[in-house]
Design a protein around this motif. Structure first.
Motif, PDB file in Angstrom:
ATOM      1  N   SER A 185      10.798   2.675  -9.103  1.00  0.00           N
ATOM      2  CA  SER A 185      10.511   4.043  -8.677  1.00  0.00           C
ATOM      3  C   SER A 185      11.061   4.305  -7.274  1.00  0.00           C
ATOM      4  CB  SER A 185       9.005   4.292  -8.717  1.00  0.00           C
ATOM      5  OG  SER A 185       8.697   5.593  -8.314  1.00  0.00           O
ATOM      6  N   LEU A 186      10.853   3.365  -6.361  1.00  0.00           N
ATOM      7  CA  LEU A 186      11.357   3.512  -4.998  1.00  0.00           C
ATOM      8  C   LEU A 186      12.885   3.590  -4.989  1.00  0.00           C
ATOM      9  CD1 LEU A 186      10.941   3.470  -1.869  1.00  0.00           C
ATOM     10  CD2 LEU A 186      11.161   0.966  -2.044  1.00  0.00           C
ATOM     11  N   ALA A 187      13.532   2.676  -5.708  1.00  0.00           N
ATOM     12  CA  ALA A 187      14.998   2.663  -5.748  1.00  0.00           C
ATOM     13  C   ALA A 187      15.520   3.980  -6.313  1.00  0.00           C
ATOM     14  CB  ALA A 187      15.494   1.486  -6.579  1.00  0.00           C
ATOM     15  N   GLU A 188      14.886   4.472  -7.350  1.00  0.00           N
ATOM     16  CA  GLU A 188      15.283   5.751  -7.937  1.00  0.00           C
ATOM     17  C   GLU A 188      15.112   6.888  -6.927  1.00  0.00           C
ATOM     18  OE1 GLU A 188      12.715   8.009 -10.902  1.00  0.00           O
ATOM     19  OE2 GLU A 188      14.358   7.339 -12.183  1.00  0.00           O
ATOM     20  N   ASP A 189      13.972   6.918  -6.242  1.00  0.00           N
ATOM     21  CA  ASP A 189      13.724   7.973  -5.253  1.00  0.00           C
ATOM     22  C   ASP A 189      14.741   7.927  -4.111  1.00  0.00           C
ATOM     23  OD1 ASP A 189      11.557   8.848  -6.717  1.00  0.00           O
ATOM     24  OD2 ASP A 189      10.055   7.932  -5.405  1.00  0.00           O
ATOM     25  N   VAL A 190      15.058   6.733  -3.642  1.00  0.00           N
ATOM     26  CA  VAL A 190      16.008   6.590  -2.534  1.00  0.00           C
ATOM     27  C   VAL A 190      17.404   7.019  -2.971  1.00  0.00           C
ATOM     28  CG1 VAL A 190      17.191   4.865  -1.095  1.00  0.00           C
ATOM     29  CG2 VAL A 190      14.705   4.863  -1.253  1.00  0.00           C
ATOM     30  N   ILE A 191      17.851   6.536  -4.109  1.00  0.00           N
ATOM     31  CA  ILE A 191      19.222   6.825  -4.545  1.00  0.00           C
ATOM     32  C   ILE A 191      19.374   8.271  -5.000  1.00  0.00           C
ATOM     33  CG2 ILE A 191      20.958   6.261  -6.292  1.00  0.00           C
ATOM     34  CD1 ILE A 191      19.979   3.298  -5.922  1.00  0.00           C
ATOM     35  N   ILE A 192      18.451   8.767  -5.803  1.00  0.00           N
ATOM     36  CA  ILE A 192      18.543  10.161  -6.258  1.00  0.00           C
ATOM     37  C   ILE A 192      18.375  11.110  -5.076  1.00  0.00           C
ATOM     38  CG2 ILE A 192      17.399  11.947  -7.644  1.00  0.00           C
ATOM     39  CD1 ILE A 192      16.984   9.773  -9.796  1.00  0.00           C
ATOM     40  N   GLY A 193      17.467  10.777  -4.164  1.00  0.00           N
ATOM     41  CA  GLY A 193      17.285  11.588  -2.969  1.00  0.00           C
ATOM     42  C   GLY A 193      18.558  11.651  -2.141  1.00  0.00           C
ATOM     43  N   PHE A 194      19.229  10.530  -2.043  1.00  0.00           N
ATOM     44  CA  PHE A 194      20.473  10.489  -1.278  1.00  0.00           C
ATOM     45  C   PHE A 194      21.561  11.293  -1.976  1.00  0.00           C
ATOM     46  CE2 PHE A 194      23.569   8.776   1.591  1.00  0.00           C
ATOM     47  CZ  PHE A 194      22.820   8.415   2.689  1.00  0.00           C
ATOM     48  N   GLU A 195      21.641  11.174  -3.298  1.00  0.00           N
ATOM     49  CA  GLU A 195      22.633  11.945  -4.051  1.00  0.00           C
ATOM     50  C   GLU A 195      22.399  13.447  -3.878  1.00  0.00           C
ATOM     51  OE1 GLU A 195      22.058  10.180  -7.920  1.00  0.00           O
ATOM     52  OE2 GLU A 195      23.664   8.721  -7.588  1.00  0.00           O
ATOM     53  N   LYS A 196      21.139  13.877  -3.905  1.00  0.00           N
ATOM     54  CA  LYS A 196      20.819  15.289  -3.707  1.00  0.00           C
ATOM     55  C   LYS A 196      21.188  15.744  -2.295  1.00  0.00           C
ATOM     56  CE  LYS A 196      17.099  15.645  -7.099  1.00  0.00           C
ATOM     57  NZ  LYS A 196      15.650  15.778  -7.292  1.00  0.00           N
ATOM     58  N   MET A 197      20.889  14.904  -1.312  1.00  0.00           N
ATOM     59  CA  MET A 197      21.220  15.247   0.058  1.00  0.00           C
ATOM     60  C   MET A 197      22.730  15.349   0.231  1.00  0.00           C
ATOM     61  SD  MET A 197      20.546  13.248   3.575  1.00  0.00           S
ATOM     62  CE  MET A 197      21.675  12.030   3.005  1.00  0.00           C
ATOM     63  N   ASN A 233       0.832  -1.211   0.000  1.00  0.00           N
ATOM     64  CA  ASN A 233       0.000   0.000   0.000  1.00  0.00           C
ATOM     65  C   ASN A 233       0.862   1.255   0.000  1.00  0.00           C
ATOM     66  OD1 ASN A 233      -2.353  -1.531   0.029  1.00  0.00           O
ATOM     67  ND2 ASN A 233      -2.512  -1.487   2.249  1.00  0.00           N
ATOM     68  N   PHE A 234       1.947   1.243   0.780  1.00  0.00           N
ATOM     69  CA  PHE A 234       2.873   2.377   0.816  1.00  0.00           C
ATOM     70  C   PHE A 234       3.455   2.623  -0.577  1.00  0.00           C
ATOM     71  CE2 PHE A 234       7.272   3.901   1.150  1.00  0.00           C
ATOM     72  CZ  PHE A 234       7.086   5.091   1.826  1.00  0.00           C
ATOM     73  N   LEU A 235       3.941   1.553  -1.215  1.00  0.00           N
ATOM     74  CA  LEU A 235       4.536   1.681  -2.549  1.00  0.00           C
ATOM     75  C   LEU A 235       3.529   2.181  -3.570  1.00  0.00           C
ATOM     76  CD1 LEU A 235       6.661  -1.586  -2.725  1.00  0.00           C
ATOM     77  CD2 LEU A 235       7.512   0.752  -2.471  1.00  0.00           C
ATOM     78  N   GLU A 236       2.328   1.621  -3.532  1.00  0.00           N
ATOM     79  CA  GLU A 236       1.289   2.018  -4.482  1.00  0.00           C
ATOM     80  C   GLU A 236       0.965   3.502  -4.338  1.00  0.00           C
ATOM     81  OE1 GLU A 236      -3.243   0.796  -5.844  1.00  0.00           O
ATOM     82  OE2 GLU A 236      -2.404  -0.083  -4.017  1.00  0.00           O
ATOM     83  N   LYS A 237       0.797   3.968  -3.112  1.00  0.00           N
ATOM     84  CA  LYS A 237       0.472   5.374  -2.888  1.00  0.00           C
ATOM     85  C   LYS A 237       1.599   6.283  -3.369  1.00  0.00           C
ATOM     86  CE  LYS A 237      -0.817   8.756   0.656  1.00  0.00           C
ATOM     87  NZ  LYS A 237      -0.546   9.802  -0.259  1.00  0.00           N
ATOM     88  N   LYS A 238       2.830   5.954  -3.011  1.00  0.00           N
ATOM     89  CA  LYS A 238       3.973   6.787  -3.402  1.00  0.00           C
ATOM     90  C   LYS A 238       4.155   6.803  -4.916  1.00  0.00           C
ATOM     91  CE  LYS A 238       4.791   8.072   0.670  1.00  0.00           C
ATOM     92  NZ  LYS A 238       4.320   9.380   1.064  1.00  0.00           N
ATOM     93  N   TYR A 239       3.973   5.654  -5.548  1.00  0.00           N
ATOM     94  CA  TYR A 239       4.125   5.547  -7.002  1.00  0.00           C
ATOM     95  C   TYR A 239       3.052   6.373  -7.706  1.00  0.00           C
ATOM     96  CZ  TYR A 239       4.417   3.311 -11.617  1.00  0.00           C
ATOM     97  OH  TYR A 239       4.544   3.068 -12.971  1.00  0.00           O
TER      98      TYR A 239
END
Length: 186
Positions: free
Chosen positions: A164-176, A111-117
């Motif tokens: 999508s989750l992997a992209e968000d986690v990795i790109i988010g980390f790179e930005k941080m 449900n978490f993944l579906e909502k975020k996606y």
């Protein structure tokens, strides 16, 4: 002819594909996590704790330090935790042969993944332009990758959620990391 990647493993080609996908994303994230910890803790690049030897901190130990950090916001921590919950199922649970299987062991994660996606897709469609075009291109690439596998529509969607989750986690980390690197100079 048997596929050399799956020969002797008992994995189907699809199972091997998703395990490699999850593992490669995890290795990329672990490298970023080590860099983050070296930066925040002002460690040398050669620090044993964040290195690649058997003496280094485990990924779980690095993850706990990251989740304890006040530099990461609560929402982003949830993304990271979900990313690693899924990763751990694929790496440590022989019954996790697909995303459908994997998520049966993780209450509420689907449900978490579906909502975020869906939220991300909606935001990209509203933004239009380059973001919408990238979303469409990514969707087409994922569809092409999955075409040769005999998997359910639900599995295809869960695969896209993971990407999508992997992209968000990795790109988010790179930005941080780009934001905190100046901290290293102080």
């Amino acid at each position: 002819m048997e596929n050399i990647i799956t020969k002797g493993t008992g994995f189907s080609e699809y199972e091997a594909r998703i395990k490699v996908l999850v593992l490669s994303s995890s290795v990329r994230f672990e490298n970023l996590a080590s860099m983050f910890l070296r930066t925040v803790l002002k460690l040398e690049d050669s620090a044993i704790s964040t290195g690649n030897t058997s003496q280094a901190l485990s990924m779980n130990q690095k993850l706990i330090l990251l989740l304890d950090s006040k530099l990461l916001d609560k929402e982003y921590k949830k993304y990271i935790k979900t990313f690693f919950d899924i990763r751990n199922q694929f790496v440590h649970n022989a019954s996790a042969k697909s995303f459908e299987d994997c998520l049966t062991f993780l209450d509420g994660t689907e449900n978490f993944l579906e909502k975020k996606y869906k939220d991300k897709r909606t935001a990209n469609e509203k933004a239009g332009g380059e973001r919408a075009a990238k979303e469409k291109a990514d969707d087409e690439i994922n569809n092409m990758e999955l075409l040769s596998f005999n998997i359910s529509d639900k599995e295809k969607l869960l695969y896209k959620y993971w990407v999508s989750l992997a992209e968000d986690v990795i790109i988010g980390f790179e930005k941080m990391m780009a934001k905190i690197y100046p901290l290293n100079d102080k």
